[in-house]
Design an enzyme around this catalytic site. Structure first.
Site, PDB file in Angstrom:
ATOM      1  CE  LYS A 176      -1.782   2.931   2.220  1.00 24.40           C
ATOM      2  NZ  LYS A 176      -1.435   4.516   1.808  1.00 24.40           N
ATOM      3  N   GLY A 229       7.093   5.503   7.828  1.00 23.83           N
ATOM      4  CA  GLY A 229       6.381   6.516   7.981  1.00 23.83           C
ATOM      5  C   GLY A 229       6.480   7.184   9.319  1.00 23.83           C
ATOM      6  CB  SER A 230       4.468   9.694  11.054  1.00 17.71           C
ATOM      7  OG  SER A 230       3.165   9.086  11.094  1.00 17.71           O
ATOM      8  CB  VAL A 233       0.907   6.319  11.183  1.00 17.24           C
ATOM      9  CG1 VAL A 233       0.464   4.891  10.482  1.00 17.24           C
ATOM     10  CG2 VAL A 233       0.193   7.398  11.005  1.00 17.24           C
ATOM     11  N   GLY A 234       3.298   4.509  12.970  1.00 18.72           N
ATOM     12  CA  GLY A 234       4.168   3.475  13.407  1.00 18.72           C
ATOM     13  C   GLY A 234       3.669   2.612  14.599  1.00 18.72           C
ATOM     14  CD  GLU A 251      14.085   1.479   8.991  1.00 23.57           C
ATOM     15  OE1 GLU A 251      14.526   2.490   9.684  1.00 23.57           O
ATOM     16  OE2 GLU A 251      14.575   0.342   9.246  1.00 23.57           O
ATOM     17  CB  CYS A 285      13.532   9.777   7.445  1.00 25.63           C
ATOM     18  SG  CYS A 285      14.387   8.885   6.014  1.00 25.63           S
ATOM     19  CD  GLN A 332       4.818  17.730   5.668  1.00 24.41           C
ATOM     20  OE1 GLN A 332       3.826  17.160   6.160  1.00 24.41           O
ATOM     21  NE2 GLN A 332       5.914  17.992   6.382  1.00 24.41           N
ATOM     22  CD  GLU A 386       9.902  13.513  11.042  1.00 21.72           C
ATOM     23  OE1 GLU A 386       8.753  13.077  11.317  1.00 21.72           O
ATOM     24  OE2 GLU A 386      10.782  12.812  10.430  1.00 21.72           O
TER      25      GLU A 386
HETATM   26  P1  NAD Z   1       2.553   8.582   7.445  1.00 21.04           P
HETATM   27  O1  NAD Z   1       2.771   7.928   8.922  1.00 21.04           O
HETATM   28  O2  NAD Z   1       1.429   9.446   7.638  1.00 21.04           O
HETATM   29  O3  NAD Z   1       2.228   7.703   6.334  1.00 21.04           O
HETATM   30  C1  NAD Z   1       2.975   6.551   6.061  1.00 21.04           C
HETATM   31  C2  NAD Z   1       2.066   5.299   5.316  1.00 21.04           C
HETATM   32  O4  NAD Z   1       1.208   4.777   6.542  1.00 21.04           O
HETATM   33  C3  NAD Z   1       1.148   5.898   4.338  1.00 21.04           C
HETATM   34  O5  NAD Z   1       0.849   4.979   3.253  1.00 21.04           O
HETATM   35  C4  NAD Z   1      -0.240   6.087   4.846  1.00 21.04           C
HETATM   36  O6  NAD Z   1      -1.324   5.928   4.080  1.00 21.04           O
HETATM   37  C5  NAD Z   1      -0.285   4.975   5.955  1.00 21.04           C
HETATM   38  N1  NAD Z   1      -0.977   4.868   6.986  1.00 21.04           N
HETATM   39  C6  NAD Z   1      -1.685   6.004   7.657  1.00 21.04           C
HETATM   40  N2  NAD Z   1      -2.439   5.796   8.656  1.00 21.04           N
HETATM   41  C7  NAD Z   1      -2.657   4.415   8.656  1.00 21.04           C
HETATM   42  C8  NAD Z   1      -3.223   3.478   9.482  1.00 21.04           C
HETATM   43  N3  NAD Z   1      -4.031   3.625  10.546  1.00 21.04           N
HETATM   44  N4  NAD Z   1      -2.811   2.062   9.152  1.00 21.04           N
HETATM   45  C9  NAD Z   1      -1.968   1.911   8.316  1.00 21.04           C
HETATM   46  N5  NAD Z   1      -1.375   2.419   7.544  1.00 21.04           N
HETATM   47  C10 NAD Z   1      -1.530   3.890   7.655  1.00 21.04           C
HETATM   48  O7  NAD Z   1       3.841   9.286   6.950  1.00 21.04           O
HETATM   49  P2  NAD Z   1       4.341  10.025   5.665  1.00 21.04           P
HETATM   50  O8  NAD Z   1       3.868  11.623   5.725  1.00 21.04           O
HETATM   51  O9  NAD Z   1       3.873   9.202   4.452  1.00 21.04           O
HETATM   52  O10 NAD Z   1       5.748  10.002   5.557  1.00 21.04           O
HETATM   53  C11 NAD Z   1       6.526  10.876   6.500  1.00 21.04           C
HETATM   54  C12 NAD Z   1       7.075  10.126   7.703  1.00 21.04           C
HETATM   55  O11 NAD Z   1       7.879   9.170   7.402  1.00 21.04           O
HETATM   56  C13 NAD Z   1       8.167  11.057   8.564  1.00 21.04           C
HETATM   57  O12 NAD Z   1       7.933  11.092   9.998  1.00 21.04           O
HETATM   58  C14 NAD Z   1       9.466  10.491   8.244  1.00 21.04           C
HETATM   59  O13 NAD Z   1      10.479  10.874   9.009  1.00 21.04           O
HETATM   60  C15 NAD Z   1       9.113   9.113   8.103  1.00 21.04           C
HETATM   61  N6  NAD Z   1      10.128   8.430   7.097  1.00 21.04           N
HETATM   62  C16 NAD Z   1      10.884   7.433   7.792  1.00 21.04           C
HETATM   63  C17 NAD Z   1      12.040   6.758   7.037  1.00 21.04           C
HETATM   64  C18 NAD Z   1      12.845   5.896   7.637  1.00 21.04           C
HETATM   65  O14 NAD Z   1      13.569   5.175   7.047  1.00 21.04           O
HETATM   66  N7  NAD Z   1      12.929   5.988   9.188  1.00 21.04           N
HETATM   67  C19 NAD Z   1      12.021   7.144   5.879  1.00 21.04           C
HETATM   68  C20 NAD Z   1      11.110   7.843   5.027  1.00 21.04           C
HETATM   69  C21 NAD Z   1      10.174   8.535   6.038  1.00 21.04           C
END
Ligand code: NAD
Length: 497
Positions: A176, A229-230, A233-234, A251, A285, A332, A386
């Site tokens: 996804k 992701g964030s 959400v993680g 991550e 990130c 954003q 962040e």
């Molecule tokens: P996000 O957490 O908003 O979304 C990430 C993904 O999670 C998207 O595909 C989103 O649709 C999905 N998501 C959202 N809600 C969900 C839920 N309830 N259940 C399952 N999936 C869900 O993050 P973003 O805005 O897409 O990306 C930015 C973030 O990602 C920043 O915090 C950045 O630091 C982080 N990031 C980390 C790394 C790393 O390797 N550590 C790399 C790139 C980005």
């Protein structure tokens, strides 16, 4: 420019979502440019994709790993041949300048070569037995269907870091992608399919997190979830996965420090800071968001950074001379502008930037000025949270001890950096910085795919992508003992004198 409707890829077929709903993605540099129309998928679509991946698994795991690797190597060639087109797609969907978009594709090419060649290694361990006529070894085995949830900021690279190691191990995949940048995942998978990947081995379901991501995390036939992701959400993904004792790799966010000591080469620092703080509009990130600088050189350095930041060419990433693109979306933009207000309210000094860029073509996109705050103290929110935008917080310190303490005093721990000519200081930082990645005399961005990538504390949960560690999330160890003595031999625990 071309606009395509992208259907979900399930079992080798492109299918419309069962919800009957779609959503649009527009270029963040120019909202008049419709990049694509995507399926706004729901749980039923996810279930169909998982069923397809489950059905494809028994045959795929039996394909010898070197053969699986050959498909990846072929995909690397296709990616290389299409790099220019895919770079344009990537710039259009998430905004980064073309030269950076090319880097995203190159990272996927590197990962395809690295993971593809792993098909001929995938080493296990053999050890001598403590008993005669007994042989023992360990080997990696695939796990099953892997659910992948990715962000928009490295839409091709991050998908490749997850997908390619998972595939070479013999797993099947449902991905996804981030809703703001799904095209690059389709492009990556297009190459894999043309390289010979059988139907159902990779499935793509587009849509929003709660409606299309969450059902993937919760599906009982998905034993592994790989998320980037964030942190917010993680954490939710981790909690949901824990209920079913899934393997969940996370991550997440960062608040990466770049330390400058008083003996640093300031010309080198200048180039590094400008690249790492404002590259990808600060939406990496690993972006430098805190400049922790020794008081003795702070004002000279800041002066030069401000001058460079003010001179950066901000614009549509499709224009060849653009150095910094837009933010990814309106939300954003609001977030970054609100953090700038927070910084002012906390008493930090706004040295440059701080505003949305308007007028002419800027009015069609989400552009913000490169922004530098000085007089930032470690307890301010702009020093701790962040922001994910081109906002640099400058914190002055008086010693290495203080620099390390400030650097470590945040929730996150992804990337970090120190500029110094003192080898003792460099080694101390290397050991004491609480981060998954440390750079010496280089900025916080620039990871290479053949070393482990990931972070500590609120950035990760102990796993590493890329590097020799990349297989660990996607494989299960099996230990095998072969006793060819013809008699019952008791080992270790049952053989106590
Ligand atoms: P996000 O957490 O908003 O979304 C990430 C993904 O999670 C998207 O595909 C989103 O649709 C999905 N998501 C959202 N809600 C969900 C839920 N309830 N259940 C399952 N999936 C869900 O993050 P973003 O805005 O897409 O990306 C930015 C973030 O990602 C920043 O915090 C950045 O630091 C982080 N990031 C980390 C790394 C790393 O390797 N550590 C790399 C790139 C980005």
């Amino acid at each position: 420019m071309e606009t395509r409707e992208y259907k979900n890829l399930i079992g080798g077929e492109f299918v419309a979502s069962s919800t009957g709903k779609t959503f649009e993605r527009r270029n963040p540099a120019d909202q008049r440019d419709l990049v694509g129309v995507f399926q706004d998928s729901g749980a039923d679509d996810v279930h169909a994709a998982v069923a397809a991946a489950k059905a494809a698994y028994p045959a795929w795991k039996k394909v010898p790993a070197p053969r699986r690797g050959e498909i990846l190597l072929k995909a690397a060639e296709l990616l290389q041949a299409r790099k220019e087109r895919y770079s344009r797609d990537l710039t259009r969907e998430m905004g980064k300048p073309l030269f950076e978009a090319g880097g995203d594709i190159v990272e996927a090419i590197g990962m395809a070569q690295y993971a593809g060649s792993e098909g001929r290694r995938m080493h296990g361990v053999t050890t001598p037995s403590e008993l005669p006529n007994k042989f023992q070894m360990s080997m990696r085995q695939p796990i099953g269907v892997v659910g992948m949830i990715t962000p928009w900021n490295f839409p091709m690279a991050i998908a490749s870091w997850k997908m390619l190691p998972a595939l070479v191990c013999g797993n099947t995949v449902v991905i996804k992608p981030g809703e703001d940048a799904s095209v690059s995942t389709f492009n990556l998978v297009e190459c894999l399919v043309e390289a010979g990947l059988p139907p159902g081995v990779v499935n793509i379901v587009t849509g929003y997190g709660p409606s299309a991501g969450q059902p993937l995390v919760e599906h009982p036939d998905v034993p592994v979830v790989s998320f980037t992701g964030s942190t917010e959400v993680g954490r939710l993904v981790y909690e949901l996965g824990a209920r079913q004792i899934k393997r969940v790799s996370l991550e997440m966010g960062g608040k990466n420090p770049l330390i400058v000591m008083d003996d640093a080469d300031l010309d080198l620092v200048l180039q590094g800071v400008v690249w790492a703080a404002f590259g990808t509009t600060g939406q990496r990130c690993t972006a430098t968001s805190r400049l922790i600088v020794h008081r003795a050189v702070a004002s000279t350095l800041v002066e030069r950074i401000v001058e460079r930041a003010q001179g950066l060419r901000v614009g549509n990433g499709l224009h060849p001379d653009t150095e910094m693109g837009p933010l990814v979306n309106g939300e954003q933009l609001e977030r970054v502008l609100s953090y700038i207000e927070v910084g002012k309210g906390e008493g930090a000094t706004l040295r440059c930037g701080g505003n949305r860029l308007t007028g002419g073509d800027y009015d069609h996109g989400f552009f913000v000025q490169p922004t530098v705050f000085t007089g930032v103290t470690p307890e301010m929110r702009i020093a701790r949270e962040e922001i994910f935008g081109p906002v640099l917080s400058v914190i002055e310190v008086g010693s290495l001890d203080e620099a390390l303490a400030v650097a470590n005093d945040v929730a996150y721990g992804l990337s970090s950096s120190i500029y110094t000519r003192d080898i003792n200081a460099a080694y101390r930082a290397m050991h004491e910085l609480e981060a998954g990645i440390v750079y010496i005399n280089a900025p916080t961005i620039g990871a290479e795919i053949h070393l482990p990538f990931g972070g500590v504390k609120a950035t990760g949960n102990g796993h590493r992508e890329a590097g020799p560690t990349m297989l660990d999330v996607f494989s299960e160890w099996k230990s095998v003992y072969v006793d060819y003595s013809g008699s019952l031999q008791r080992a270790q625990i049952d053989n106590v004198e």
